[in-house]
Design an enzyme around this catalytic site. Structure first.
Site, PDB file in Angstrom:
ATOM      1  N   ASP A  26      57.541  76.902 -65.491  1.00 32.55           N
ATOM      2  CA  ASP A  26      58.262  75.971 -64.607  1.00 32.55           C
ATOM      3  C   ASP A  26      58.841  74.840 -65.446  1.00 32.55           C
ATOM      4  OD1 ASP A  26      59.070  74.193 -62.652  1.00 32.55           O
ATOM      5  OD2 ASP A  26      57.026  73.571 -62.134  1.00 32.55           O
ATOM      6  N   ASN A  28      61.351  72.630 -64.424  1.00 31.07           N
ATOM      7  CA  ASN A  28      61.775  71.396 -63.734  1.00 31.07           C
ATOM      8  C   ASN A  28      60.650  70.703 -62.967  1.00 31.07           C
ATOM      9  OD1 ASN A  28      61.441  72.974 -61.498  1.00 31.07           O
ATOM     10  ND2 ASN A  28      63.570  72.891 -60.798  1.00 31.07           N
ATOM     11  N   ASP A  30      58.857  71.538 -60.364  1.00 32.96           N
ATOM     12  CA  ASP A  30      58.709  71.633 -58.903  1.00 32.96           C
ATOM     13  C   ASP A  30      57.569  72.570 -58.497  1.00 32.96           C
ATOM     14  OD1 ASP A  30      59.730  74.119 -59.438  1.00 32.96           O
ATOM     15  OD2 ASP A  30      61.431  73.996 -58.067  1.00 32.96           O
ATOM     16  N   ASP A  34      61.003  79.067 -63.159  1.00 31.77           N
ATOM     17  CA  ASP A  34      62.464  79.083 -63.015  1.00 31.77           C
ATOM     18  C   ASP A  34      63.132  79.690 -64.249  1.00 31.77           C
ATOM     19  OD1 ASP A  34      62.166  76.943 -64.836  1.00 31.77           O
ATOM     20  OD2 ASP A  34      62.016  75.526 -63.171  1.00 31.77           O
ATOM     21  N   ASP A 199      64.298  98.967 -57.152  1.00 31.18           N
ATOM     22  CA  ASP A 199      63.147  98.844 -56.260  1.00 31.18           C
ATOM     23  C   ASP A 199      63.105 100.008 -55.256  1.00 31.18           C
ATOM     24  OD1 ASP A 199      60.993  96.998 -55.281  1.00 31.18           O
ATOM     25  OD2 ASP A 199      62.200  97.069 -53.454  1.00 31.18           O
ATOM     26  N   GLU A 253      61.890 102.821 -59.572  1.00 28.00           N
ATOM     27  CA  GLU A 253      60.516 102.739 -59.082  1.00 28.00           C
ATOM     28  C   GLU A 253      60.278 104.003 -58.262  1.00 28.00           C
ATOM     29  OE1 GLU A 253      57.472  99.681 -56.811  1.00 28.00           O
ATOM     30  OE2 GLU A 253      59.475  99.941 -56.020  1.00 28.00           O
TER      31      GLU A 253
END
Ligand code: NOJ
Length: 540
Positions: A26, A28, A30, A34, A199, A253
């Site tokens: 992370d 930033n 929050d 990210d 997926d 997948e």
């Protein structure tokens, strides 16, 4: 991609590292991982020795299923950053010579997707047919639990959702849908990504008329739907419209596929996709896992897939991902030393004749997390499991236990960069897995005997001697042994692993093979007669 793929192609020789963007790093503050965090973390992936990074979905999404519910195929979700952040990520990957593979959910979209919203607003309009509608539902059950059909408020029909009710299945019979998806894939390939993980691609083609399933429960249904009637046709279409036009990899997948059906899809003479990843190790029913997991079965899976895909075919090897309890928790021994178990399991899959996929944290031996309250669950599947268990009269404790036993949250906790965590400045979105000592990157990078260093060494073997460790023929030399996993690669590679907490003597024929070789890699002392608990030796 048409015709034969070159033997030395990059997606065979490189190894894959899977990043779960919410949980990697992370930048930033929050509390949620990210793109800038991933960019900063790519050096660690490179240092480990992987050559391809697979990012779980980063596209616009309401995040009910953490991005596998996409509401925009050409947009980055603001939670993860901007398109500029993604371009910076690609530039850094290029600088480090890492290929980037994106995860795309193409069986369904979020009901927040503008296509679904348009389908609701105008039932007579063109977007209605982007989805699958029926006036009367059939008996199919959603993989996540409950019926696979829902009726939007005020609507006259039900839409199909094999997963959560917010994930509406796309109608692949509609050529407009196919073209939208192909266009989106080309959009990202033009930006510089090197391929996709597709997926649940095996269930995009539904049986005509959507008949009732003989066994509508989620897993049998999944198996019934895998490899539907038009799957091959559409995969060939996809290849022509997308994959043939780029130097890229397409990884399917493959829930519900057996090696024979997978081999037809990755057949080198007529490849529809480059690799399929099977579900034998990632089957959520978990019947083969736990305290006394069956080592003979575990070994037989590698053997079956190696034989099934054939000497000219190519396998991927996925043993852990974001959909399961941690690999080491399913196939280890909680009483044994974590580091040794992590090394033994790593040597079991990384040196197979396949492209290995390392799920973030598995290289450190990261185990399951501890969940004590329902509020600590994030996974939509686990929350549904809990709710359904309660509705069937289970107590609070029983319902929670059922959810904790299967929740995918175990594998989704923040990546441990340092002993203190080091994920980011904010409070992480999911409670971190307690560090039981040394299970973090900084500690392990500084320790030449760590699980991370061992994994790095295994990946280096693939790079240094691909003839043996990438392409060499595979043979399990002790398929019936209850604990020892001894396999041969090529003419001289030999991997010996003890998958148990008991010491085991090496059988005489193996001792004879060792006498002709040198030990090039070990998790402990070099012994030619006996394998200590969870010990690993690589010979060549
Ligand atoms: C498989 C993905 O790996 C999983 O996380 C997701 O929930 C389902 N497909 C539905 O998209």
């Amino acid at each position: 991609m048409s015709g034969h793929t070159p033997r030395e192609t990059w997606w065979k020789t490189r190894s894959v590292y899977q990043i779960y963007p919410r949980s990697f790093r992370d930048a930033n503050g929050d509390g949620v991982g990210d793109l800038a965090g991933i960019t900063a973390g790519l050096r660690a992936v490179k240092a480990l020795g992987a050559g391809i990074v697979w990012l779980s979905p980063i596209f616009r999404s309401p995040m009910v299923d953490n991005g596998y519910d996409m509401s925009g195929y050409r947009e980055i979700d603001p939670l993860f950053g901007t398109m500029a952040d993604f371009e910076a990520l690609l530039a850094e990957a290029k600088r480090l010579d890492l290929k980037v593979v994106l995860d795309i959910a193409l069986n369904h979209t979020s009901i927040d997707h503008p296509w679904f919203q348009a389908a609701l607003a105008d039932p007579g309009g063109p977007y209605r047919d982007y989805y699958i509608w029926r006036d009367k539902p059939n008996n199919w059950q959603s993989i996540f639990g409950g019926p696979a059909w829902s009726k939007p408020e005020g609507d006259s029909a039900y839409y199909l959702h094999l997963f959560d009710k917010t994930q509406a299945d796309l109608n692949w019979e509609n050529p407009a849908v196919r073209n939208e998806i192909y266009g989106a894939m080309r959009f990202w390939l033009d930006k510089g990504v090197s391929g996709f993980r597709l997926d649940v691609v095996t269930v995009i083609s539904k049986p005509p008329g959507l008949p009732d399933a003989p066994d509508p429960r989620p897993m049998p249904l999944y198996h019934m739907l895998a490899g539907g009637p038009r799957l091959h046709e559409w995969l060939r279409d996809m290849r022509r419209e997308v994959f043939d036009r780029y130097d890229c990899v397409a990884i399917g997948e493959g829930p519900g596929l057996n090696p024979e059906r997978a081999a037809a899809i990755v057949n080198p003479a007529d490849p529809m996709l480059h690799m399929i990843y099977h579900f034998d190790f990632v089957d959520h029913t978990g019947s083969r896992q736990g305290e006394d997991w069956d080592r003979v079965w575990f070994k037989s899976v590698f053997d079956r897939w190696d034989k099934g895909i054939g000497p000219d075919g190519w396998n991927s090897c996925v043993v852990g991902n974001h959909d399961l309890r941690r690999f080491i928790a399913r196939f280890g021994d909680p009483k044994a030393e974590t580091k040794l178990v992590a090394k033994a399991l790593a040597a079991s899959y990384i040196l197979q004749r396949a492209t290995p996929f390392i799920y973030q944290g598995d290289e450190l031996g990261l185990g399951d997390t501890i969940i004590t309250k329902v509020e600590e669950l994030d996974d939509v599947w686990a929350k549904t499991t809990y709710r359904l268990a309660k509705s069937k009269g289970n107590s609070e404790a029983e319902s929670l236990a059922k959810a904790v036993a299967m929740t995918r949250d175990h594998a989704r906790t923040p990546y441990p960069w340092t002993p203190e965590g080091g994920f980011g400045a904010g409070k992480p979105w999911l409670k971190p897995t307690p560090n039981r000592g040394g299970v973090d990157l900084a500690t392990q990078q500084g320790d030449e005997h760590s699980a991370w260093a061992f994994c790095h060494g295994l990946l280096e073997l693939r790079t240094k001697d691909p003839e043996t460790w990438v392409f060499g023929a595979y043979e399990d030399l002790l398929p019936e042994h209850e604990s020892l996993f001894v396999y041969r690669r090529g003419t001289h590679g030999l991997v010996c692993v003890n998958l148990s907490s008991e010491p085991w003597p090496l059988p005489e024929p193996i001792v004879a093979l060792l006498a002709e070789r040198s030990c090039i890699f070990t998790s402990g002392d070099i012994t030619t007669t006996q394998m200590g608990p969870w010990s690993t030796q690589v010979w060549a």
